[in-house]
Scaffold this motif. Structure first.
Motif, PDB file in Angstrom:
ATOM      1  N   ARG A  11      86.726  26.192  20.463  1.00  0.00           N
ATOM      2  CA  ARG A  11      85.511  26.399  21.271  1.00  0.00           C
ATOM      3  C   ARG A  11      84.308  25.707  20.621  1.00  0.00           C
ATOM      4  O   ARG A  11      83.459  25.153  21.305  1.00  0.00           O
ATOM      5  CB  ARG A  11      85.253  27.881  21.487  1.00  0.00           C
ATOM      6  CG  ARG A  11      86.301  28.511  22.386  1.00  0.00           C
ATOM      7  CD  ARG A  11      85.937  29.940  22.783  1.00  0.00           C
ATOM      8  NE  ARG A  11      87.016  30.607  23.449  1.00  0.00           N
ATOM      9  CZ  ARG A  11      87.415  30.379  24.707  1.00  0.00           C
ATOM     10  NH1 ARG A  11      86.796  29.488  25.441  1.00  0.00           N
ATOM     11  NH2 ARG A  11      88.428  31.047  25.230  1.00  0.00           N
TER      12      ARG A  11
ATOM     13  N   GLY B  78      84.122  22.308  21.655  1.00  0.00           N
ATOM     14  CA  GLY B  78      83.865  22.104  23.075  1.00  0.00           C
ATOM     15  C   GLY B  78      85.046  22.305  23.999  1.00  0.00           C
ATOM     16  O   GLY B  78      84.937  22.020  25.195  1.00  0.00           O
ATOM     17  N   ALA B  79      86.162  22.798  23.511  1.00  0.00           N
ATOM     18  CA  ALA B  79      87.325  23.009  24.380  1.00  0.00           C
ATOM     19  C   ALA B  79      87.025  24.090  25.413  1.00  0.00           C
ATOM     20  O   ALA B  79      86.388  25.098  25.103  1.00  0.00           O
ATOM     21  CB  ALA B  79      88.546  23.409  23.562  1.00  0.00           C
ATOM     22  N   THR B  80      87.465  23.859  26.620  1.00  0.00           N
ATOM     23  CA  THR B  80      87.313  24.861  27.679  1.00  0.00           C
ATOM     24  C   THR B  80      88.659  25.461  28.050  1.00  0.00           C
ATOM     25  O   THR B  80      88.714  26.544  28.613  1.00  0.00           O
ATOM     26  CB  THR B  80      86.650  24.251  28.930  1.00  0.00           C
ATOM     27  OG1 THR B  80      87.406  23.112  29.345  1.00  0.00           O
ATOM     28  CG2 THR B  80      85.214  23.841  28.632  1.00  0.00           C
ATOM     29  N   GLU B  81      89.736  24.745  27.755  1.00  0.00           N
ATOM     30  CA  GLU B  81      91.080  25.283  27.963  1.00  0.00           C
ATOM     31  C   GLU B  81      91.662  25.597  26.600  1.00  0.00           C
ATOM     32  O   GLU B  81      91.773  24.721  25.749  1.00  0.00           O
ATOM     33  CB  GLU B  81      91.958  24.270  28.693  1.00  0.00           C
ATOM     34  CG  GLU B  81      91.513  24.032  30.125  1.00  0.00           C
ATOM     35  CD  GLU B  81      92.449  23.097  30.864  1.00  0.00           C
ATOM     36  OE1 GLU B  81      93.668  23.110  30.584  1.00  0.00           O
ATOM     37  OE2 GLU B  81      91.944  22.357  31.717  1.00  0.00           O
TER      38      GLU B  81
END
Length: 158
Positions: free
Chosen positions: A25, A28-31
């Motif tokens: 996170r 920047g990961a959203t999945e």
């Protein structure tokens, strides 16, 4: 916050899997990979028959980890020596500015020095992460000019 820097144990897997989600996170990961899969891959990477990596953890003593340093040894480095390569240094926001990162780096240096044939320690920092770059500079480390990182996904056909 008082923390103990130590080698990761198998019973750290749940806390490491949670920390890895936080790292994802942060970048920047959203999945996010499912928790069961993250735990299984963490166990295989650190404790499998042929471990892929090692980890130091900053143990806060309450079941949570304040941070971690994941590393592996790469060969060759200089001549036939090898290098400790730091893949990920991460300290939770709540534990930053308390010396945890500096203590993890000092312990990594001690690991490298203690390992016969290890000639150096290397790592990368994103150019878009000035905080990390300032942190490493504050510890007296200099950036190496002239390196370019290349990357391709393992499943990519080329």
């Amino acid at each position: 916050m008082t923390v103990t820097i130590r080698t990761a144990h198998r019973d750290d897997i749940p806390a490491l899997a949670d920390l890895i989600e936080e790292i994802e996170r942060f970048y920047g990961a959203t999945e996010i990979q499912p928790l069961a899969e993250r735990r299984a891959q963490t166990e295989a990477a650190l404790f499998g028959a042929a471990p892929l990596a090692h980890a130091l953890v900053a143990d806060s003593g309450d079941g949570d980890l304040a941070g971690m340093a994941a590393y592996a040894f790469l060969w060759p480095a200089t001549g036939t020596t090898h290098a400790l390569f730091l893949k990920e240094l991460y300290v939770r926001e709540s534990a930053r500015r308390g010396g945890v990162g500096a203590r993890l780096m000092a312990e990594l240096r001690a690991v490298a020095i203690a390992r016969p044939g290890c000639s150096r320690m290397e790592w990368m920092a994103d150019t878009s992460n000035p905080r990390a770059r300032r942190f490493y500079a504050s510890l007296g480390f200099e950036e190496v000019a002239g390196k370019v990182v290349y990357r391709i996904g393992a499943a990519t056909q080329g």
